[in-house]
Design an enzyme around this catalytic site. Structure first.
Site, PDB file in Angstrom:
ATOM      1  N   ARG A   1       0.842  -1.189   0.000  1.00 27.12           N
ATOM      2  CA  ARG A   1       0.000   0.000   0.000  1.00 27.12           C
ATOM      3  C   ARG A   1       0.884   1.249   0.000  1.00 27.12           C
ATOM      4  O   ARG A   1       1.927   1.296   0.667  1.00 27.12           O
ATOM      5  CB  ARG A   1      -0.904   0.049   1.235  1.00 27.12           C
ATOM      6  CG  ARG A   1      -2.121  -0.850   1.146  1.00 27.12           C
ATOM      7  CD  ARG A   1      -3.150  -0.348   0.122  1.00 27.12           C
ATOM      8  NE  ARG A   1      -4.326  -1.212   0.059  1.00 27.12           N
ATOM      9  CZ  ARG A   1      -4.492  -2.212  -0.809  1.00 27.12           C
ATOM     10  NH1 ARG A   1      -3.575  -2.490  -1.711  1.00 27.12           N
ATOM     11  NH2 ARG A   1      -5.603  -2.920  -0.808  1.00 27.12           N
TER      12      ARG A   1
ATOM     13  N   HIS B   1      -1.524   0.827  -9.718  1.00 31.40           N
ATOM     14  CA  HIS B   1      -2.208  -0.095  -8.798  1.00 31.40           C
ATOM     15  C   HIS B   1      -2.828  -1.238  -9.607  1.00 31.40           C
ATOM     16  O   HIS B   1      -4.044  -1.498  -9.524  1.00 31.40           O
ATOM     17  CB  HIS B   1      -3.273   0.627  -7.953  1.00 31.40           C
ATOM     18  CG  HIS B   1      -3.640  -0.156  -6.711  1.00 31.40           C
ATOM     19  ND1 HIS B   1      -3.889   0.430  -5.499  1.00 31.40           N
ATOM     20  CD2 HIS B   1      -3.792  -1.486  -6.505  1.00 31.40           C
ATOM     21  CE1 HIS B   1      -4.189  -0.506  -4.602  1.00 31.40           C
ATOM     22  NE2 HIS B   1      -4.122  -1.676  -5.198  1.00 31.40           N
TER      23      HIS B   1
HETATM   24  P1  NDP Z   1      -1.636 -11.387   4.395  1.00 30.36           P
HETATM   25  O1  NDP Z   1      -2.535 -10.905   5.458  1.00 30.36           O
HETATM   26  O2  NDP Z   1      -1.728 -12.807   3.952  1.00 30.36           O
HETATM   27  O3  NDP Z   1      -0.115 -11.112   4.788  1.00 30.36           O
HETATM   28  C1  NDP Z   1       0.290  -9.947   5.388  1.00 30.36           C
HETATM   29  C2  NDP Z   1       1.723 -10.142   5.849  1.00 30.36           C
HETATM   30  O4  NDP Z   1       2.206  -8.911   6.397  1.00 30.36           O
HETATM   31  C3  NDP Z   1       1.852 -11.184   6.961  1.00 30.36           C
HETATM   32  O5  NDP Z   1       3.025 -11.939   6.784  1.00 30.36           O
HETATM   33  C4  NDP Z   1       1.973 -10.331   8.219  1.00 30.36           C
HETATM   34  O6  NDP Z   1       2.695 -10.922   9.292  1.00 30.36           O
HETATM   35  C5  NDP Z   1       2.753  -9.161   7.674  1.00 30.36           C
HETATM   36  N1  NDP Z   1       2.599  -7.994   8.545  1.00 30.36           N
HETATM   37  C6  NDP Z   1       1.490  -7.279   8.804  1.00 30.36           C
HETATM   38  N2  NDP Z   1       1.752  -6.290   9.670  1.00 30.36           N
HETATM   39  C7  NDP Z   1       3.053  -6.388   9.970  1.00 30.36           C
HETATM   40  C8  NDP Z   1       3.913  -5.660  10.805  1.00 30.36           C
HETATM   41  N3  NDP Z   1       3.483  -4.630  11.534  1.00 30.36           N
HETATM   42  N4  NDP Z   1       5.197  -6.040  10.880  1.00 30.36           N
HETATM   43  C9  NDP Z   1       5.638  -7.103  10.166  1.00 30.36           C
HETATM   44  N5  NDP Z   1       4.871  -7.841   9.338  1.00 30.36           N
HETATM   45  C10 NDP Z   1       3.591  -7.482   9.249  1.00 30.36           C
HETATM   46  O7  NDP Z   1      -1.865 -10.411   3.135  1.00 30.36           O
HETATM   47  P2  NDP Z   1      -1.610 -10.705   1.593  1.00 30.36           P
HETATM   48  O8  NDP Z   1      -0.280 -11.302   1.433  1.00 30.36           O
HETATM   49  O9  NDP Z   1      -2.765 -11.416   1.022  1.00 30.36           O
HETATM   50  O10 NDP Z   1      -1.643  -9.207   1.012  1.00 30.36           O
HETATM   51  C11 NDP Z   1      -0.718  -8.241   1.453  1.00 30.36           C
HETATM   52  C12 NDP Z   1      -1.127  -6.863   0.971  1.00 30.36           C
HETATM   53  O11 NDP Z   1      -0.904  -6.732  -0.425  1.00 30.36           O
HETATM   54  C13 NDP Z   1      -2.616  -6.517   1.103  1.00 30.36           C
HETATM   55  O12 NDP Z   1      -2.942  -6.167   2.431  1.00 30.36           O
HETATM   56  C14 NDP Z   1      -2.750  -5.361   0.140  1.00 30.36           C
HETATM   57  O13 NDP Z   1      -2.475  -4.151   0.807  1.00 30.36           O
HETATM   58  C15 NDP Z   1      -1.678  -5.630  -0.894  1.00 30.36           C
HETATM   59  N6  NDP Z   1      -2.237  -5.964  -2.208  1.00 30.36           N
HETATM   60  C16 NDP Z   1      -1.935  -5.162  -3.272  1.00 30.36           C
HETATM   61  C17 NDP Z   1      -2.392  -5.465  -4.529  1.00 30.36           C
HETATM   62  C18 NDP Z   1      -1.985  -4.644  -5.693  1.00 30.36           C
HETATM   63  O14 NDP Z   1      -2.528  -4.854  -6.798  1.00 30.36           O
HETATM   64  N7  NDP Z   1      -1.057  -3.725  -5.542  1.00 30.36           N
HETATM   65  C19 NDP Z   1      -3.247  -6.634  -4.760  1.00 30.36           C
HETATM   66  C20 NDP Z   1      -3.496  -7.411  -3.581  1.00 30.36           C
HETATM   67  C21 NDP Z   1      -3.017  -7.077  -2.358  1.00 30.36           C
HETATM   68  P3  NDP Z   1       2.145 -12.245   9.996  1.00 30.36           P
HETATM   69  O15 NDP Z   1       2.352 -13.335   8.958  1.00 30.36           O
HETATM   70  O16 NDP Z   1       3.033 -12.412  11.164  1.00 30.36           O
HETATM   71  O17 NDP Z   1       0.713 -12.005  10.307  1.00 30.36           O
HETATM   72  C1  OXD Z   2      -6.099  -5.648  -3.160  1.00 28.09           C
HETATM   73  C2  OXD Z   2      -5.678  -4.673  -4.175  1.00 28.09           C
HETATM   74  O1  OXD Z   2      -5.991  -5.353  -1.966  1.00 28.09           O
HETATM   75  O2  OXD Z   2      -5.975  -4.896  -5.377  1.00 28.09           O
HETATM   76  O3  OXD Z   2      -6.556  -6.735  -3.542  1.00 28.09           O
HETATM   77  O4  OXD Z   2      -5.031  -3.679  -3.844  1.00 28.09           O
END
Ligand code: NDP
Ligand code: OXD
Length: 320
Positions: A235, A283
């Protein structure tokens, strides 16, 4: 007469034609209100039990007060958690191989573009310059993936297959074959060995503004390009764009690939558009496939109505 299936409201700021086409075969037997369809704008939402949302209209929850669950149209939920009147019901995010695959394709592409110095070759081609550049191999660079969730783990494995040395960082430590992992206390050690930093973190109170000059200064300077590369598809709120611009200009960062921005669309006058070795995508790293999204929502509703727990539930306290 069988009981009436609980109605669904769709409030997705997606391509409206794609939503209409996907709805043609979705949610059989259920009443569906598509708020993006002007002909349905005035429909009563009071009976709706499920809402599928992406940057939805601000009056949704006032008009649909009887929801049993809310489904995010994407993997991220920061857009839902700030919606006015969000009810205290289960919030389910979108997890699907279509989304995961798309994201890993984007991440792998960006790592390879920087590894193979594509920006410099593109510049040379425009000038008709025939000049071969040094070719470090993938194994000469360590890619550090920040966020080892669904998307981060898949990208990490695919980067590993290509030969990159891969490490990962997450709040809670993960065990991944052949990938050295760090928990939140290991951040500095993780950064110190990272030549290409890949951001796949959700936007939360903890991750807001995380990718700043202080963090960039902790990255490795020992890789083949000297300065590190920053790639972010998590993000935009997690990055400090002024610091990225300054680091790209000063050589503190060798390059960047950014799919997300603090303001979207990215402002027309942002230097990020034109800085050399900065790749901007709108995005679009991993769009939600609307048909797959509706299949996922149907499957989760079926589970719920069969008395099973929802999958991919959001922990509202953690914010993802
Ligand atoms: P998940 O919830 O599966 O994974 C999130 C990861 O981030 C986990 O490993 C989590 O740790 C880690 N995390 C969260 N907060 C912290 C922190 N404070 N410190 C360290 N690690 C942290 O999410 P996804 O992998 O499915 O998606 C990740 C992000 O990708 C989404 O939230 C979205 O913002 C973005 N996204 C962007 C897209 C785009 O087109 N640009 C499309 C889809 C998603 P833990 O494993 O320990 O919980
Ligand atoms: C998502 C994105 O969160 O597209 O899936 O950003």
């Amino acid at each position: 007469m069988p009981p009436k299936a609980a109605p669904v409201v769709i409030d997705l700021k997606f391509n409206p034609d794609e939503v209409t086409a996907a709805l043609a075969d979705a949610f059989p037997g259920r009443d569906v209100v598509n708020r993006a369809d002007p002909a349905q704008a005035g429909r009563d939402l009071a009976q709706a039990r499920y809402a599928v949302v992406w940057k939805s209209q601000p009056d949704l929850f006032a008009r649909a007060p009887n929801l049993a669950a809310v489904f995010s149209g994407g993997a991220g939920v920061d857009h839902v958690l700030t919606l006015p009147g969000l009810p205290d019901v289960p919030l389910v995010r979108f997890v699907d191989p279509t989304l995961t695959t798309r994201m890993s394709e984007w991440v792998v592409l960006q790592c390879l573009l920087h590894l193979r110095q594509h920006g410099r070759y593109a510049g040379q081609a425009q000038r008709g310059a025939w000049a071969e550049l040094p070719q470090p191999e993938a194994r000469d660079l360590t890619v550090g993936v920040m966020g080892l969730g669904v998307l981060g783990q898949d990208a990490a494995r695919k980067l590993q297959t290509l030969g990159f040395t891969v490490t990962g960082w997450s709040r809670r430590k993960k065990t991944l074959d052949g990938i050295e992992t760090y928990d939140e206390r290991g951040l500095d050690a993780f950064l110190a060995r990272t030549d290409i930093l890949v951001g796949l973190l959700p936007l939360t109170a903890e991750t807001r503004g995380l990718y700043d000059a202080t963090l960039f200064a902790k990255l490795s300077r020992k890789g083949p390009f000297g300065a590190p590369v920053f790639i972010n598809a998590g993000r935009g709120g997690s990055q400090v764009e002024a610091d990225i611009i300054a680091a790209l200009r000063s050589g503190g960062l060798h390059g960047a690939s950014l799919d997300v921005f603090s303001t979207e669309p990215l402002e027309a006058d942002s230097p990020l558009w034109t800085l050399p070795n900065c790749i901007v995508t709108p995005h679009a790293a991993a769009a939600s496939d609307v048909k797959a999204l509706f299949r996922h929502v149907e499957a989760q509703i079926e589970r719920h109505e069969a008395g099973l727990p929802f999958e991919h539930l959001v922990d509202r306290t953690a914010g993802y």
